[in-house]
Design an enzyme around this catalytic site. Structure first.
Site, mmCIF file in Angstrom:
data_model
loop_
_atom_site.group_PDB
_atom_site.id
_atom_site.type_symbol
_atom_site.label_atom_id
_atom_site.label_comp_id
_atom_site.label_asym_id
_atom_site.label_seq_id
_atom_site.Cartn_x
_atom_site.Cartn_y
_atom_site.Cartn_z
ATOM 1 N N ARG A 50 0.516 -9.208 13.541
ATOM 2 C CA ARG A 50 -0.160 -8.201 12.712
ATOM 3 C C ARG A 50 -1.083 -8.867 11.693
ATOM 4 N NH1 ARG A 50 4.845 -5.311 10.538
ATOM 5 N NH2 ARG A 50 3.422 -4.085 9.265
ATOM 6 N N LYS B 219 0.832 -1.217 0.000
ATOM 7 C CA LYS B 219 0.000 0.000 0.000
ATOM 8 C C LYS B 219 0.865 1.266 0.000
ATOM 9 C CE LYS B 219 -1.933 -1.199 3.946
ATOM 10 N NZ LYS B 219 -1.177 -2.434 4.242
ATOM 11 N N ARG C 227 12.087 -1.907 10.444
ATOM 12 C CA ARG C 227 11.059 -1.436 11.369
ATOM 13 C C ARG C 227 10.928 -2.404 12.534
ATOM 14 N NH1 ARG C 227 5.596 0.205 8.132
ATOM 15 N NH2 ARG C 227 4.633 -1.027 9.776
ATOM 16 N N ARG D 197 -9.352 0.793 9.437
ATOM 17 C CA ARG D 197 -8.849 -0.550 9.682
ATOM 18 C C ARG D 197 -9.799 -1.359 10.557
ATOM 19 N NH1 ARG D 197 -3.067 0.327 9.139
ATOM 20 N NH2 ARG D 197 -1.885 -1.559 9.493
ATOM 21 N N ARG E 109 11.835 -6.063 4.346
ATOM 22 C CA ARG E 109 11.694 -4.612 4.138
ATOM 23 C C ARG E 109 12.763 -3.858 4.919
ATOM 24 N NH1 ARG E 109 6.030 -1.801 5.208
ATOM 25 N NH2 ARG E 109 6.230 -2.821 7.238
HETATM 26 P P1 AP5 Z 1 4.950 -1.674 1.726
HETATM 27 O O1 AP5 Z 1 4.540 -0.825 0.577
HETATM 28 O O2 AP5 Z 1 5.816 -1.075 2.758
HETATM 29 O O3 AP5 Z 1 3.644 -2.383 2.375
HETATM 30 P P2 AP5 Z 1 2.424 -1.783 3.168
HETATM 31 O O4 AP5 Z 1 1.189 -2.429 2.634
HETATM 32 O O5 AP5 Z 1 2.464 -0.285 3.181
HETATM 33 O O6 AP5 Z 1 2.736 -2.413 4.587
HETATM 34 P P3 AP5 Z 1 2.810 -1.839 6.048
HETATM 35 O O7 AP5 Z 1 3.513 -2.895 6.865
HETATM 36 O O8 AP5 Z 1 3.414 -0.480 6.099
HETATM 37 O O9 AP5 Z 1 1.348 -1.812 6.401
HETATM 38 P P4 AP5 Z 1 0.724 -1.994 7.743
HETATM 39 O O10 AP5 Z 1 -0.661 -1.795 7.317
HETATM 40 O O11 AP5 Z 1 0.975 -3.164 8.551
HETATM 41 O O12 AP5 Z 1 1.512 -0.924 8.638
HETATM 42 P P5 AP5 Z 1 1.179 0.542 9.028
HETATM 43 O O13 AP5 Z 1 2.432 1.314 8.949
HETATM 44 O O14 AP5 Z 1 -0.032 1.034 8.332
HETATM 45 O O15 AP5 Z 1 5.652 -2.987 1.128
HETATM 46 C C1 AP5 Z 1 6.185 -3.993 1.972
HETATM 47 C C2 AP5 Z 1 7.520 -4.501 1.400
HETATM 48 O O16 AP5 Z 1 7.266 -5.194 0.182
HETATM 49 C C3 AP5 Z 1 8.539 -3.398 1.064
HETATM 50 O O17 AP5 Z 1 9.816 -3.865 1.374
HETATM 51 C C4 AP5 Z 1 8.380 -3.185 -0.460
HETATM 52 O O18 AP5 Z 1 9.589 -2.753 -1.058
HETATM 53 C C5 AP5 Z 1 7.966 -4.584 -0.915
HETATM 54 N N1 AP5 Z 1 7.009 -4.570 -2.031
HETATM 55 C C6 AP5 Z 1 5.942 -3.727 -2.189
HETATM 56 N N2 AP5 Z 1 5.243 -4.035 -3.308
HETATM 57 C C7 AP5 Z 1 5.888 -5.130 -3.837
HETATM 58 C C8 AP5 Z 1 5.654 -5.947 -5.014
HETATM 59 N N3 AP5 Z 1 4.615 -5.697 -5.838
HETATM 60 N N4 AP5 Z 1 6.488 -6.979 -5.251
HETATM 61 C C9 AP5 Z 1 7.559 -7.238 -4.408
HETATM 62 N N5 AP5 Z 1 7.824 -6.507 -3.301
HETATM 63 C C10 AP5 Z 1 7.007 -5.475 -3.023
HETATM 64 O O19 AP5 Z 1 0.748 0.354 10.570
HETATM 65 C C11 AP5 Z 1 1.687 0.049 11.590
HETATM 66 C C12 AP5 Z 1 0.980 -0.010 12.934
HETATM 67 O O20 AP5 Z 1 0.356 1.260 13.218
HETATM 68 C C13 AP5 Z 1 -0.171 -1.021 13.038
HETATM 69 O O21 AP5 Z 1 0.299 -2.299 13.357
HETATM 70 C C14 AP5 Z 1 -1.012 -0.392 14.155
HETATM 71 O O22 AP5 Z 1 -0.449 -0.633 15.425
HETATM 72 C C15 AP5 Z 1 -0.893 1.092 13.873
HETATM 73 N N6 AP5 Z 1 -1.972 1.592 12.988
HETATM 74 C C16 AP5 Z 1 -1.827 2.088 11.727
HETATM 75 N N7 AP5 Z 1 -3.022 2.447 11.223
HETATM 76 C C17 AP5 Z 1 -3.941 2.170 12.177
HETATM 77 C C18 AP5 Z 1 -5.351 2.304 12.250
HETATM 78 N N8 AP5 Z 1 -6.067 2.797 11.214
HETATM 79 N N9 AP5 Z 1 -5.975 1.916 13.388
HETATM 80 C C19 AP5 Z 1 -5.284 1.435 14.438
HETATM 81 N N10 AP5 Z 1 -3.942 1.264 14.435
HETATM 82 C C20 AP5 Z 1 -3.276 1.637 13.315
#
Ligand code: AP5
Ligand code: ZN
Length: 213
Positions: A168, A13, A157, A85, A124
């Site tokens: 997660r 994403k 991270r 979420r 990552r």
């Molecule tokens: P990347 O693009 O970084 O993936 P992502 O979907 O953004 O994953 P995140 O881990 O950032 O999402 P998340 O939803 O768990 O974490 P968030 O920060 O929102 O890609 C991942 C890897 O794959 C990278 O290395 C990239 O290079 C590679 N890649 C990408 N596309 C690819 C492809 N097509 N092919 C091959 N490789 C590829 O949340 C973190 C924490 O914050 C949560 O756990 C929670 O505690 C809190 N939080 C955040 N939002 C909320 C909410 N709305 N409510 C409550 N708590 C929340």
């Protein structure tokens, strides 16, 4: 246009949102990035959020909803990445937008199976300075462990260790996956095969947006 990027952790994403912001005029609101910045700056929100994030749990709805209320721009095209979420977050978003005569236009669902997600998350690496995201195998920096853009040493991270990644994924399945049905019923869902290479996923997103506008 208000776009929601929905999908499990590691589905890509953030990677796709960053590219869309660079190439089109979108504001990127990523709740994970906002929360990590609050933790780094030791704000009252960050102090409360940290323990949940370290465990791989969701931060309580009311904290995240308030944060989005404050951050959501009144004008322009927005990508909501990682929000909503939970069902209560989705309902709060509907209320927030409708009070400004707006709505969620499309929800892009990044569909990827768990084994791929685990490999993406554990491989990552991120730049602590500029936020650029890399992968040791799929998107490596030119120089080992160094950010191409700003020369800073990359880090992993905290929540990308395998045990937290598994937590997660479980949290995603129980609390976030019900949103697929929620948005399907509202006829807003576009399902993408996000296990494909980055360029192919990006092309599908562009097509989905262009069909909409
Ligand atoms: P990347 O693009 O970084 O993936 P992502 O979907 O953004 O994953 P995140 O881990 O950032 O999402 P998340 O939803 O768990 O974490 P968030 O920060 O929102 O890609 C991942 C890897 O794959 C990278 O290395 C990239 O290079 C590679 N890649 C990408 N596309 C690819 C492809 N097509 N092919 C091959 N490789 C590829 O949340 C973190 C924490 O914050 C949560 O756990 C929670 O505690 C809190 N939080 C955040 N939002 C909320 C909410 N709305 N409510 C409550 N708590 C929340
Ligand atoms: Zn950098």
């Amino acid at each position: 246009m208000i776009l929601v990027f929905l999908g499990p952790p590691g589905a890509g994403k953030g990677t796709q949102a960053k590219r869309l912001v660079e190439e089109r005029r979108f504001v990127h609101l990523a709740t994970g990035d906002l929360l990590r910045s609050a933790v780094r700056n030791m704000t009252p929100l960050g102090m409360k959020a940290k323990e949940y994030m370290d465990r791989g749990d969701l931060v309580p709805d009311q904290l995240v909803i308030q944060m989005i209320e404050e951050a959501l721009p009144q004008e322009g095209d927005v990508i909501l990445d990682g929000f909503p979420r939970t069902i209560p977050q989705a309902q709060a978003l509907e209320n927030m937008l409708s009070s400004h005569g707006k709505k969620v236009d499309k929800v892009i669902f990044f569909d990827v199976e768990d084994s791929v997600l685990i490999e993406r998350l554990t491989g990552r690496r991120v730049c602590p300075n500029c936020g650029a995201v890399y992968h040791i195998k799929y998107n490596p920096p030119k120089e080992d462990e160094i950010c191409d853009r700003c020369g800073t040493k990359l880090i992993q991270r905290e929540d990308d260790r395998e045990d937290t990644v598994r937590r997660r994924l479980e949290v995603y399945r129980t609390q976030t996956a019900p949103l697929v049905d929620f948005y399907q019923k509202r006829n807003k869902l576009i399902i993408l095969d996000a296990s494909k290479p980055q360029d192919e996923v990006y092309a599908s997103i562009l097509k989905a947006i262009e069909d909409e506008s």
